[in-house]
Design a protein around this motif. Structure first.
Motif, short mmCIF file in Angstrom:
data_model
loop_
_atom_site.label_atom_id
_atom_site.label_comp_id
_atom_site.label_asym_id
_atom_site.label_seq_id
_atom_site.Cartn_x
_atom_site.Cartn_y
_atom_site.Cartn_z
N SER A 70 43.10 28.04 37.01
CA SER A 70 41.93 28.11 36.12
C SER A 70 40.71 27.46 36.76
CB SER A 70 42.24 27.43 34.79
OG SER A 70 43.16 28.18 34.04
N LEU A 71 40.91 26.32 37.41
CA LEU A 71 39.78 25.63 38.04
C LEU A 71 39.23 26.42 39.22
CD1 LEU A 71 41.08 21.94 37.94
CD2 LEU A 71 39.29 22.96 36.54
N LEU A 72 40.10 27.10 39.95
CA LEU A 72 39.63 27.93 41.07
C LEU A 72 38.78 29.09 40.55
CD1 LEU A 72 39.55 28.84 44.00
CD2 LEU A 72 41.77 29.96 43.65
N LEU A 131 41.67 44.19 43.52
CA LEU A 131 41.52 42.79 43.14
C LEU A 131 42.45 42.35 42.02
CD1 LEU A 131 37.64 42.35 43.34
CD2 LEU A 131 39.37 41.57 44.96
N PHE A 132 43.46 43.17 41.68
CA PHE A 132 44.44 42.72 40.70
C PHE A 132 45.21 41.53 41.27
CE2 PHE A 132 44.04 47.02 38.81
CZ PHE A 132 43.76 46.63 37.51
N ASN A 133 45.58 40.59 40.39
CA ASN A 133 46.28 39.37 40.79
C ASN A 133 45.48 38.60 41.84
OD1 ASN A 133 48.72 39.64 39.19
ND2 ASN A 133 49.26 41.35 40.54
N SER A 134 44.17 38.54 41.61
CA SER A 134 43.27 37.82 42.50
C SER A 134 42.30 36.98 41.66
CB SER A 134 42.48 38.80 43.37
OG SER A 134 41.39 38.16 43.98
N PRO A 135 42.07 35.71 42.04
CA PRO A 135 41.09 34.90 41.31
C PRO A 135 39.70 35.54 41.29
CG PRO A 135 42.41 33.51 42.74
CD PRO A 135 42.75 34.93 43.08
N LEU A 136 39.31 36.17 42.40
CA LEU A 136 38.00 36.83 42.45
C LEU A 136 37.94 38.00 41.48
CD1 LEU A 136 35.24 36.88 43.83
CD2 LEU A 136 36.21 38.39 45.56
N GLY A 137 39.07 38.68 41.26
CA GLY A 137 39.10 39.79 40.31
C GLY A 137 38.80 39.36 38.89
N THR A 220 49.15 32.53 36.69
CA THR A 220 48.76 32.38 35.29
C THR A 220 47.70 31.29 35.13
OG1 THR A 220 50.93 33.08 34.50
CG2 THR A 220 49.59 31.81 32.98
N THR A 221 46.71 31.52 34.29
CA THR A 221 45.67 30.53 34.01
C THR A 221 46.08 29.68 32.82
OG1 THR A 221 44.44 31.97 32.51
CG2 THR A 221 43.93 32.14 34.86
N ALA A 222 45.30 28.62 32.60
CA ALA A 222 45.61 27.71 31.49
C ALA A 222 45.51 28.42 30.14
CB ALA A 222 44.67 26.51 31.53
N ALA A 223 44.50 29.28 29.97
CA ALA A 223 44.35 30.00 28.70
C ALA A 223 45.53 30.93 28.46
CB ALA A 223 43.04 30.79 28.70
N GLN A 224 46.02 31.59 29.49
CA GLN A 224 47.20 32.45 29.36
C GLN A 224 48.44 31.63 29.07
OE1 GLN A 224 46.51 34.48 33.30
NE2 GLN A 224 47.43 36.19 32.18
N ALA A 225 48.55 30.47 29.71
CA ALA A 225 49.77 29.66 29.61
C ALA A 225 50.05 29.22 28.18
CB ALA A 225 49.66 28.45 30.52
#
Length: 276
Positions: A70-72, A131-137, A220-225
């Motif tokens: 999430s931070l990234l 860009l699926f499964n990419s932080p930039l996506g 997974t990001t914090a919001a998803q978690a």
């Protein structure tokens, strides 16, 4: 006498008491869910629940990794928004070109576009770019939706920077890239800090784009978690407390950001709202 409306309110006793009463009530309402979550997280098992959930993996999700993801994404989002927004604000405020105001108002129209309205094109474009499964996506569509607000905030601030400074630099044969880098960016620092803090906070709270673009558990990001790990905890009192401990930990970055950045956010808003 100060021209800031809040300062004028503070000079009147009854209004002063009303303002602070509203602020205290709002703070209590905001803090109640957090206090409740902290209390429930230590109700069974005590503070030992926190190292337990920090070192564990739930439905393939590590809380430490989710927070880092999430931070990234939030950092990428903030960099894109501040960088592109600053260049656009400089152009709209300090450069004269045909159709400037029309183009500016067209940009502001996109403030009304919600995230759900662009899900289909974002999904298609993300697939085309791989860009699926990419932080930039995730960061790119977040930045696209935040940019109209960034342009509005930064242009309002840029309009308060005297044009004489720009004209003096031009007389000294400084080009626009040099003026932007050495004069505009340092002068706009309060607004940029404000915008960066808001962009990080909004990104940490985003659930729509991560859920659409991130499919791998380790990304997974914090919001998803918050939703992903729920089924990993049983109905026992100990596991219920552990789940609340996980929720508290997932909320920590946003809370710390708000508390630490409140002074800069307030300075950015008030500075951008007042002009000479």
């Amino acid at each position: 006498m100060s021209d800031v409306p809040l300062s004028r309110l503070r000079q009147r006793g009854r209004d002063n008491a009303t303002v602070y009463t509203v602020l205290v009530v709002g703070a209590l309402l905001w803090a109640f869910p957090l206090v409740t979550a902290v209390r429930e997280s230590v109700a069974h098992g005590g503070f030992g629940n926190y190292p337990t959930v920090l070192t564990g993996t739930f439905n393939g999700v590590s809380l430490v990794r989710a927070l880092a993801n999430s931070l990234l994404i939030a950092a990428l989002h903030a960099l894109l928004v501040c960088g592109v927004g600053a260049m656009a604000a400089y152009a709209f405020s300090k450069l004269a070109f045909p159709g400037r105001e029309t183009l500016y108002h067209l940009v502001l129209i996109f403030l009304a576009v919600p995230a759900v309205a662009v899900i289909v094109p974002v999904y298609w474009i993300t697939g085309q770019l791989g860009l699926f499964n990419s932080p930039l996506g995730v960061a790119l569509p977040e930045a696209a939706l935040t940019l109209p607000f960034a342009v509005l905030l930064l242009r309002n601030y840029a309009d308060g920077i005297p044009n004489e400074m720009i004209e003096a630099a031009r007389i000294d044969r400084a080009g626009h890239p040099r003026i932007f880098w050495h004069m505009f960016l340092p002068s706009a620092r309060p607004a940029l800090v404000n915008l960066g803090a808001l962009a990080v906070m909004w990104s940490l709270q985003d659930f729509v784009f991560p859920s659409m673009i991130i499919k791998r558990a380790e990304l997974t990001t914090a919001a998803q978690a918050v939703q992903t790990i729920q089924s990993a905890f049983g109905p026992t009192p100990e596991q219920t407390s552990q789940y609340f401990a996980a929720l508290v930990l997932l909320a920590v970055p946003a809370v710390v950001l708000v508390v630490a950045g409140l002074r800069f956010i307030t300075q950015g808003i008030t500075a951008g709202g007042s002009k000479e």
